[in-house]
Design an enzyme around this catalytic site. Sequence first.
Site, short mmCIF file in Angstrom:
data_model
loop_
_atom_site.label_atom_id
_atom_site.label_comp_id
_atom_site.label_asym_id
_atom_site.label_seq_id
_atom_site.Cartn_x
_atom_site.Cartn_y
_atom_site.Cartn_z
N CYS A 134 0.41 -4.51 8.31
CA CYS A 134 0.59 -3.37 7.41
C CYS A 134 0.32 -3.70 5.95
O CYS A 134 0.62 -2.90 5.07
CB CYS A 134 1.97 -2.76 7.58
SG CYS A 134 3.31 -3.91 7.22
N GLU A 141 5.72 -12.22 6.87
CA GLU A 141 5.04 -12.24 5.56
C GLU A 141 5.32 -13.52 4.78
O GLU A 141 5.05 -13.61 3.60
CB GLU A 141 5.40 -10.99 4.74
CG GLU A 141 6.85 -10.62 4.71
CD GLU A 141 7.12 -9.27 4.02
OE1 GLU A 141 6.23 -8.71 3.39
OE2 GLU A 141 8.27 -8.80 4.13
N ARG A 178 7.94 2.49 3.42
CA ARG A 178 8.56 1.63 2.38
C ARG A 178 9.77 2.36 1.79
O ARG A 178 9.64 3.09 0.80
CB ARG A 178 7.55 1.33 1.27
CG ARG A 178 6.40 0.42 1.67
CD ARG A 178 5.52 0.13 0.45
NE ARG A 178 4.70 -1.04 0.63
CZ ARG A 178 3.39 -1.02 0.89
NH1 ARG A 178 2.76 0.12 1.02
NH2 ARG A 178 2.71 -2.15 1.02
N ARG A 216 1.33 -12.24 -6.51
CA ARG A 216 0.39 -11.17 -6.19
C ARG A 216 0.13 -10.23 -7.36
O ARG A 216 -0.82 -9.44 -7.33
CB ARG A 216 0.87 -10.36 -4.97
CG ARG A 216 2.17 -9.65 -5.18
CD ARG A 216 2.78 -9.17 -3.87
NE ARG A 216 2.56 -7.76 -3.62
CZ ARG A 216 3.14 -7.07 -2.63
NH1 ARG A 216 3.96 -7.69 -1.79
NH2 ARG A 216 2.91 -5.81 -2.47
C1 PEP Z 1 3.19 -6.81 2.62
O1 PEP Z 1 3.79 -7.70 2.03
O2 PEP Z 1 2.06 -6.97 3.13
C2 PEP Z 1 3.77 -5.48 2.77
C3 PEP Z 1 3.22 -4.56 3.52
O3 PEP Z 1 4.90 -5.21 2.07
P1 PEP Z 1 4.94 -4.84 0.50
O4 PEP Z 1 3.52 -4.67 0.02
O5 PEP Z 1 5.73 -3.59 0.40
O6 PEP Z 1 5.62 -6.03 -0.05
MG MG Z 2 5.93 -7.45 1.60
#
Ligand code: PEP
Ligand code: MG
Length: 583
Positions: free
Chosen positions: A505, A434, A299, A468
């Site tokens: 991921c 995503e 990241r 989220r």
């Molecule tokens: C995700 O969205 O699942 C991801 C791995 O990216 P982030 O959590 O950094 O948005």
């Molecule tokens: Mg993400």
Amino acid sequence: MYGHGVSPGISIGKVEIYKEFDEKIKKRDVIDVKHEVKKYLQAIRVCKHDLEEECSEVKKQIGKENFLKVEYFNEYRNHLDMLVDEEIVEQVKREIIGRHINAEFALKNVMDNYIGIFESIEDDEMNHKVMDLKYILLKLLKIMISFSDLENKKTGIKKIVITRNLKTADTTKIDLNSVIGIVSETGGETSHSAIMAKALNVPAVVALEGILSEVKDGDEIIIDGFKGRVIVHPTDDQKKEYLEKQKRENERKEKLNEYINKKTITEDGHIIELSSNIATLNDIPGVINSGSEGIGLFRTEFIYMNREKLPTEDEQYIIYKRVALSLKGKPVVIRTLDIGGDKELEYFQFPKEDNPFLGYRAIRMSLDKTDIFKVQLRAILRASIFGNLKIMFPLISHYHELINAKKILQEVKDEMDKENIEYNKNIEVGMMVEVPAAVLIADFLAKEVDFFSIGTNDLIQYTVAVDRTNEHLDYLYTPYHPAVLKLIKMTIDSAHKNGIWVGLCGEVAGNESIIPLLVSMGLDEFSMNSNEVLRSRYVINHISKKEYAKNIDEILSLRSCVKVKEKLLELNTKYNCFYNIFE
Ligand code: PEP
Ligand code: MG
């Protein structure tokens, strides 16, 4: 008190209430004023040294003659002048001594006064002065705060951090070595408190409303990350009980170490790749010690955070090269800047938006600010000759975004060819899946990339339309929603139909109740927090992919997340493919 346990384990320790930057510069009465003055003068010396170092770095990069001509040189001189301005220094000292207050507040008070005066004069020169003053003020405050943090660190006290809501940027400001647990009033499975606790391998309880009014710094506390329980001021009997549980848990963890050097392979011989997610170079020892087979998600936004300006190409190059070399040829997926949403940069003005998660973020920003994007791509490409680096674009929702991102990558490659700069000409390029829209056009997208990586943290939020980070809707934000599982399967199928590999991921990758289903669906790679790798290898090595796959249709035909979860637990028990540390 009960919250939501998001990182397993038991910790017994002292409370430290996490203070935001603004809180740390609030007024405090102090007795030892000499110490505060010394801290301020020391910060000036450190800041001067930093500015000089930065200056000689720029000089090296652009050459001595050019250096005197650029705007940077004037800026640098102004900053130095302000830093040691006698009037300011004397005033700050007088404030500290006269009012018996902390250096941070005294400095801010004096500087704000000047800033206010200059801001009231509408003139270009004054505007510059205001900017310079703000720059120096922020730099000095950060240095002084880091001194105080260092003093706390010296005491070596292990602490359980209690916070309202840990933000992404905060994670780089905490002294991680001394944290043995995290409790937050808000947050869910994929909140930053949870992700950070898992990365540190410490227990965490989130969504514990009211905890901040129950505790103060130094209070004794027990946290049980298995059950989501927090006990403030435990009795002797409670401490005895939890020390016993802690001992049993440590014994189980020891056993897992047998899996460090094992292959990740299902009972019926399918090899799976188990990788780690990282945010900074500090995470690399964890990757290497965990027996991880690579890095499936770097990241990179953390390189851009908690600083005053954008990282240069050289700064980034050094970091990517270090990762490539440390991994010794194992794959490293570098995700390009994924900023915006809940992640901001102090020095970059994001547009004011009502829905930042649906707004200007990730690849959308990179395609708009191509100068920033190109610097990062050049740095990755330059480092690509030192290992097995791959490039991954975040948050692709439209086909043309992918095409444009690839076009810019090609432009950077062409420029580097002209300059005879070496890079890996066959570097793999992938994208995160995503957003549901990307899943539905995955057939087209797959033809343009070498791999997909499913980002379930965002995929869940965009599928069920739940922010989220919104703890009040945590009960709706779940990977067990049949729609989420169907989207994952569709992505895997599209990837394979088009001959590319596919990983995952998001936090789901380390969720042992879902791992067997993902393996049976054909997922090629899992990327997770390093300390989840061994447990996941244990689970994968106990699955027969072929046997488990017989249940996919039935699981996907269930209509509710409760039913899906129950079914997965039933199957994992039937096939004995679970580690279940959550006993
Ligand atoms: C995700 O969205 O699942 C991801 C791995 O990216 P982030 O959590 O950094 O948005
Ligand atoms: Mg993400």
